[in-house]
Motif scaffolding. Structure first.
Motif, PDB file in Angstrom:
ATOM      1  N   ARG A  26     -32.495  26.561  53.717  1.00 55.56           N
ATOM      2  CA  ARG A  26     -33.242  25.311  53.858  1.00 55.56           C
ATOM      3  C   ARG A  26     -33.479  24.932  55.307  1.00 55.56           C
ATOM      4  O   ARG A  26     -34.583  24.518  55.687  1.00 55.56           O
ATOM      5  CB  ARG A  26     -32.507  24.186  53.118  1.00 55.56           C
ATOM      6  CG  ARG A  26     -32.531  24.363  51.605  1.00 55.56           C
ATOM      7  CD  ARG A  26     -31.647  23.370  50.880  1.00 55.56           C
ATOM      8  NE  ARG A  26     -31.547  23.723  49.464  1.00 55.56           N
ATOM      9  CZ  ARG A  26     -30.713  23.143  48.611  1.00 55.56           C
ATOM     10  NH1 ARG A  26     -29.894  22.177  49.020  1.00 55.56           N
ATOM     11  NH2 ARG A  26     -30.689  23.539  47.355  1.00 55.56           N
ATOM     12  N   LEU A  30     -37.038  24.212  57.317  1.00 51.79           N
ATOM     13  CA  LEU A  30     -37.254  22.936  58.008  1.00 51.79           C
ATOM     14  C   LEU A  30     -37.508  23.152  59.498  1.00 51.79           C
ATOM     15  O   LEU A  30     -38.341  22.455  60.097  1.00 51.79           O
ATOM     16  CB  LEU A  30     -36.051  22.019  57.802  1.00 51.79           C
ATOM     17  CG  LEU A  30     -35.805  21.567  56.362  1.00 51.79           C
ATOM     18  CD1 LEU A  30     -34.504  20.776  56.271  1.00 51.79           C
ATOM     19  CD2 LEU A  30     -36.969  20.727  55.844  1.00 51.79           C
ATOM     20  N   ARG A  34     -40.690  21.990  61.730  1.00 51.41           N
ATOM     21  CA  ARG A  34     -40.594  21.226  62.978  1.00 51.41           C
ATOM     22  C   ARG A  34     -41.328  21.937  64.114  1.00 51.41           C
ATOM     23  O   ARG A  34     -42.018  21.305  64.928  1.00 51.41           O
ATOM     24  CB  ARG A  34     -39.129  21.001  63.336  1.00 51.41           C
ATOM     25  CG  ARG A  34     -38.417  20.009  62.440  1.00 51.41           C
ATOM     26  CD  ARG A  34     -37.060  19.633  62.998  1.00 51.41           C
ATOM     27  NE  ARG A  34     -36.092  20.723  62.876  1.00 51.41           N
ATOM     28  CZ  ARG A  34     -35.233  20.853  61.873  1.00 51.41           C
ATOM     29  NH1 ARG A  34     -35.238  19.970  60.864  1.00 51.41           N
ATOM     30  NH2 ARG A  34     -34.366  21.853  61.843  1.00 51.41           N
ATOM     31  N   ASP A  47     -43.595  14.218  52.446  1.00 54.78           N
ATOM     32  CA  ASP A  47     -42.229  13.868  52.072  1.00 54.78           C
ATOM     33  C   ASP A  47     -41.817  14.481  50.740  1.00 54.78           C
ATOM     34  O   ASP A  47     -40.644  14.791  50.536  1.00 54.78           O
ATOM     35  CB  ASP A  47     -42.078  12.341  52.006  1.00 54.78           C
ATOM     36  CG  ASP A  47     -41.996  11.714  53.394  1.00 54.78           C
ATOM     37  OD1 ASP A  47     -41.799  12.462  54.377  1.00 54.78           O
ATOM     38  OD2 ASP A  47     -42.133  10.481  53.510  1.00 54.78           O
ATOM     39  N   LEU A  50     -40.640  17.974  51.511  1.00 55.74           N
ATOM     40  CA  LEU A  50     -39.351  17.931  52.214  1.00 55.74           C
ATOM     41  C   LEU A  50     -38.217  17.586  51.253  1.00 55.74           C
ATOM     42  O   LEU A  50     -37.126  18.149  51.328  1.00 55.74           O
ATOM     43  CB  LEU A  50     -39.415  16.914  53.348  1.00 55.74           C
ATOM     44  CG  LEU A  50     -40.373  17.255  54.497  1.00 55.74           C
ATOM     45  CD1 LEU A  50     -40.468  16.090  55.471  1.00 55.74           C
ATOM     46  CD2 LEU A  50     -39.935  18.523  55.215  1.00 55.74           C
ATOM     47  N   GLN A  51     -38.492  16.656  50.337  1.00 60.73           N
ATOM     48  CA  GLN A  51     -37.464  16.290  49.366  1.00 60.73           C
ATOM     49  C   GLN A  51     -37.178  17.453  48.417  1.00 60.73           C
ATOM     50  O   GLN A  51     -36.017  17.701  48.060  1.00 60.73           O
ATOM     51  CB  GLN A  51     -37.904  15.057  48.576  1.00 60.73           C
ATOM     52  CG  GLN A  51     -36.813  14.491  47.688  1.00 60.73           C
ATOM     53  CD  GLN A  51     -37.252  13.201  47.015  1.00 60.73           C
ATOM     54  OE1 GLN A  51     -37.692  13.205  45.874  1.00 60.73           O
ATOM     55  NE2 GLN A  51     -37.135  12.090  47.725  1.00 60.73           N
ATOM     56  N   GLN A  54     -34.902  19.865  50.323  1.00 63.57           N
ATOM     57  CA  GLN A  54     -33.553  19.396  50.633  1.00 63.57           C
ATOM     58  C   GLN A  54     -32.785  18.869  49.432  1.00 63.57           C
ATOM     59  O   GLN A  54     -31.560  18.970  49.375  1.00 63.57           O
ATOM     60  CB  GLN A  54     -33.635  18.288  51.690  1.00 63.57           C
ATOM     61  CG  GLN A  54     -34.279  18.734  52.993  1.00 63.57           C
ATOM     62  CD  GLN A  54     -34.459  17.589  53.955  1.00 63.57           C
ATOM     63  OE1 GLN A  54     -33.581  17.273  54.762  1.00 63.57           O
ATOM     64  NE2 GLN A  54     -35.605  16.921  53.873  1.00 63.57           N
ATOM     65  N   GLU A 217     -32.200   8.983  52.817  1.00 62.34           N
ATOM     66  CA  GLU A 217     -32.679   9.535  54.083  1.00 62.34           C
ATOM     67  C   GLU A 217     -32.243   8.637  55.243  1.00 62.34           C
ATOM     68  O   GLU A 217     -32.081   7.424  55.086  1.00 62.34           O
ATOM     69  CB  GLU A 217     -34.200   9.656  54.069  1.00 62.34           C
ATOM     70  CG  GLU A 217     -34.750  10.621  53.034  1.00 62.34           C
ATOM     71  CD  GLU A 217     -34.467  12.074  53.391  1.00 62.34           C
ATOM     72  OE1 GLU A 217     -34.120  12.350  54.559  1.00 62.34           O
ATOM     73  OE2 GLU A 217     -34.603  12.944  52.506  1.00 62.34           O
TER      74      GLU A 217
END
Length: 324
Positions: A26, A30, A34, A47, A50-51, A54, A217
């Motif tokens: 993960r 990520l 970035r 989002d 991303l959720q 993660q 978060e």
């Protein structure tokens, strides 16, 4: 999980598809995101993606996400092979709603990796794929055209400074605006959000687990989550805000229960949120994302000092090309 290898210029690309990113991988995904954001000036993933990376446990039980990664294998001067992670794609539901995004890290572009990643994503999905292009760059348009994708949806990115006048909220009579209270607001918020975004596939489908995952978060603050309620305590709408930095905030989600529409609640919640960002958080700029064809919302934002600064475009497979 499945993978296959295909040549790509001087490299070989290995593509892997699965319904979850292994916990050990993960941070690698990520970090690629970035790195891409730093180079492009905009995040390659929303989002929801991303959720899903993660917190896969927070997804709805009926949701079947798809994660695709592309790796580049090269041989150094000593004949040793090196494997490098260079791209990632996400679809929110490979079965019923294969909509998502993909990116290739800057140093691996213009060598066929994007085409390989898109082809593998199409192959792994169960129906016609739709892919977001943040900023709708020329490269994204070219890739979309080469794969017979057409634009079907537009998302405007709007912004305004917070050092210019913000009109008073002036909520309707009997309506008050307060901060979100997790002890009593989760279920009412889920109901209002579902009704307010009934035709929005991402926002309207937020679950209790998904909400709690977002609340966990690091950026989440209950004081940045405004609730409008009637005199009897009935939730009517909300304005969820997000602080990105010491200077920038976001109108993260603004929603009004359709049953309470036409009373000026959206305007009141918007202005209350803008004042909060300026007066309580000391921010100087705010951004938001809004559907390009949502004329009432776009009109509200224009009347309150926002201007369009960028555009994201959703591309979809042309029906006569699916399966070809």
């Amino acid at each position: 999980m499945d993978s296959d290898t295909a040549p790509g210029g001087h490299h070989r690309y290995t593509v892997t598809a699965s319904d979850a990113v292994p916990s050990a991988d993960r941070e690698t995904v990520l970090e690629m995101a970035r790195e891409t954001e730093a180079a492009d000036g905009k995040p390659p993933l929303n989002d929801e993606a991303l959720q899903a990376i993660q917190h896969p446990e927070a997804l709805a039980p009926s949701q079947t996400p798809l994660h695709v990664t592309v790796h580049r294998t090269s041989t150094d001067e000593d004949g040793r092979q090196q494997l490098e992670w260079i791209g990632y794609a996400f679809l929110r539901d490979a079965l019923s709603d294969p909509t998502g995004s993909l990116f290739v890290v800057p140093q691996a572009r213009r060598a066929g990796a994007g085409r390989r990643l898109l082809a593998a994503t199409i192959e792994a999905a169960e129906s016609s794929v739709k892919i977001w292009a943040p900023g709708n760059s020329v490269a994204a348009q070219t890739l979309a055209a080469s794969a017979h994708f057409s634009p079907v949806r537009t998302l405007l990115i709007m912004s305004r400074p917070l050092d210019t006048p913000i009109l008073d909220p002036e909520p309707p009579a009997g309506v008050s605006i307060r901060a979100f209270d997790p002890a009593r607001d989760i279920d009412p918020w889920l109901a209002v959000n579902s009704r307010a975004f009934a035709h929005h596939p991402e926002q309207g489908g937020v679950t209790a687990d998904g909400l709690r995952a977002t609340m966990a978060e690091s950026w989440f603050e209950t004081g940045d989550f405004l609730i409008a309620e009637d005199s009897d305590g009935t939730m009517l709408g909300f304005h969820w805000l997000k602080q990105h930095s010491d200077t920038r905030g976001e109108v993260y989600v603004l929603g009004v229960d359709p049953a309470a529409g036409g009373r000026g609640l959206g305007k009141a919640l918007l202005r209350a949120g803008l004042q909060h960002l300026r007066d309580d958080l000391g921010l100087t700029e705010v951004i938001l994302y809004v559907e390009g064809d949502n004329e009432p919302a776009v009109g509200l934002y224009l009347l309150n000092g926002f201007d369009t600064i960028n555009t994201d475009v959703l591309y979809a497979q042309q029906h006569d090309q699916v399966g070809n």
